[in-house]
Design a protein around this motif. Structure first.
Motif, PDB file in Angstrom:
ATOM      1  N   GLY A 292     -50.258  24.916  -5.819  1.00 26.02           N
ATOM      2  CA  GLY A 292     -49.761  23.927  -4.871  1.00 26.02           C
ATOM      3  C   GLY A 292     -48.501  24.318  -4.140  1.00 26.02           C
ATOM      4  O   GLY A 292     -47.907  23.489  -3.436  1.00 26.02           O
TER       5      GLY A 292
ATOM      6  N   ILE B  38     -48.923  12.656  -9.148  1.00 24.99           N
ATOM      7  CA  ILE B  38     -49.755  13.805  -9.490  1.00 24.99           C
ATOM      8  C   ILE B  38     -49.210  14.428 -10.768  1.00 24.99           C
ATOM      9  O   ILE B  38     -48.029  14.784 -10.844  1.00 24.99           O
ATOM     10  CB  ILE B  38     -49.750  14.850  -8.362  1.00 24.99           C
TER      11      ILE B  38
ATOM     12  N   GLU C 278     -50.242  16.354   4.634  1.00 25.49           N
ATOM     13  CA  GLU C 278     -49.205  15.356   4.371  1.00 25.49           C
ATOM     14  C   GLU C 278     -47.868  16.029   4.136  1.00 25.49           C
ATOM     15  O   GLU C 278     -47.768  16.977   3.348  1.00 25.49           O
ATOM     16  CB  GLU C 278     -49.588  14.534   3.130  1.00 25.49           C
TER      17      GLU C 278
ATOM     18  N   GLY D  24     -46.687  23.613  -0.613  1.00 19.93           N
ATOM     19  CA  GLY D  24     -45.827  22.460  -0.342  1.00 19.93           C
ATOM     20  C   GLY D  24     -44.351  22.777  -0.277  1.00 19.93           C
ATOM     21  O   GLY D  24     -43.552  21.915   0.118  1.00 19.93           O
TER      22      GLY D  24
ATOM     23  N   TRP E 278     -41.623  17.874   0.376  1.00 25.73           N
ATOM     24  CA  TRP E 278     -42.845  18.456  -0.187  1.00 25.73           C
ATOM     25  C   TRP E 278     -43.983  18.271   0.821  1.00 25.73           C
ATOM     26  O   TRP E 278     -43.867  17.491   1.780  1.00 25.73           O
ATOM     27  CB  TRP E 278     -43.187  17.783  -1.515  1.00 25.73           C
TER      28      TRP E 278
ATOM     29  N   ARG F 270     -48.568  18.469   1.144  1.00 28.95           N
ATOM     30  CA  ARG F 270     -49.904  18.700   0.595  1.00 28.95           C
ATOM     31  C   ARG F 270     -50.802  19.125   1.744  1.00 28.95           C
ATOM     32  O   ARG F 270     -50.753  18.547   2.827  1.00 28.95           O
ATOM     33  CB  ARG F 270     -50.446  17.446  -0.081  1.00 28.95           C
TER      34      ARG F 270
ATOM     35  N   LEU G  39     -44.880  10.850  -5.269  1.00 33.80           N
ATOM     36  CA  LEU G  39     -44.811  10.950  -3.815  1.00 33.80           C
ATOM     37  C   LEU G  39     -44.209   9.691  -3.215  1.00 33.80           C
ATOM     38  O   LEU G  39     -44.193   8.633  -3.840  1.00 33.80           O
ATOM     39  CB  LEU G  39     -46.211  11.190  -3.254  1.00 33.80           C
TER      40      LEU G  39
ATOM     41  N   ASP H  80     -54.885  22.023  -1.554  1.00 30.96           N
ATOM     42  CA  ASP H  80     -55.389  20.799  -2.167  1.00 30.96           C
ATOM     43  C   ASP H  80     -56.920  20.781  -2.040  1.00 30.96           C
ATOM     44  O   ASP H  80     -57.465  21.176  -1.013  1.00 30.96           O
ATOM     45  CB  ASP H  80     -54.790  19.584  -1.474  1.00 30.96           C
TER      46      ASP H  80
END
Length: 225
Positions: A127, A37, A163, A130, A182, A184, A31, A157
């Motif tokens: 996920g 991650i 984010e 995103g 991307w 989150r 990130l 998440d």
């Protein structure tokens, strides 16, 4: 898993593409804030686990699996007699889905797709909320794809996070792919965005460290699917 609406961030030598080729990592999502991650590539190639089954059991066909990766979910649904199509911007992901017995298109969710407005279940798992770095735009697009009473199953998440960022794929040696947008999103943020979009959360549950929600239109959602 997939990424942005402008195309795949994966070239043939990208760390993510190479991890898909061999079926295991390690490969990381780096990130912009420096956080890293680890991507569960091995899980994407394994048989669905208990958490995955909790999603599959809620699917009503036809199903669109957005960011399908190697297709473990859409392939399993097909074997159970539920029509499911995977879409992913990573060519290797779509190719693996097909090679392993699934149906997939190498395409962005923001491109023209088959049966728009007719999918009874759309999946954003692993996920994939995103994708494109703009959850509002993504959710709006997904509901363009669903039937009037269709549902969207989303994995968020486990933390309370909202984010938007730029990210890159990175291997264990620090080799990086190209940047892409991307996001989150945790459950509280998804609730807020859903309300703004006139969507209802009709179901939510947790399995281990994974958290899932079901979204439907407010005028048609009547309860858990």
């Amino acid at each position: 898993m997939t990424t942005d609406e402008d195309g795949s961030p994966c070239t043939e030598e990208d760390p993510f593409a190479l991890a898909l080729q061999v079926g295991h990592g390690p490969v990381y999502l780096r990130l912009a804030n420096g956080g890293r991650i680890r991507m569960p590539v091995h899980r994407w190639y394994a048989h669905p686990n208990v958490a995955d089954e909790s999603v599959l059991n809620r699917c009503v066909g036809p199903v669109l699996d957005v960011g399908c990766g190697p297709g473990r979910l859409c392939r399993t649904l097909l074997r159970r007699g539920v029509f499911a199509l995977g879409v992913d911007v990573a060519p290797r992901a779509a190719a693996h889905t097909i090679a392993l017995g699934g149906i997939a298109l190498c395409r962005s969710v923001f491109d023209r797709l088959p049966a728009e407005g007719g999918w009874r279940t759309v999946l954003l798992i692993d996920g994939n909320i995103g994708i494109g770095g703009d959850p509002r735009a993504l959710l709006g697009r997904c509901f363009q794809l669903t039937a009037p009473a269709g549902l969207l199953l989303v994995e968020v998440d486990p933390d309370d996070v909202e984010e938007r960022c730029t990210a890159r794929f990175e291997d264990i040696h620090g080799h990086e792919g190209r940047p892409f947008p991307w996001a989150r999103l945790g459950a509280p943020a998804l609730h807020r965005i859903a309300e703004d979009l006139a969507l209802s959360v009709t179901d939510q549950w947790i399995y281990g460290h994974r958290r899932f929600l079901v979204l439907g239109r407010q005028d048609t959602a009547s309860g858990p699917c």
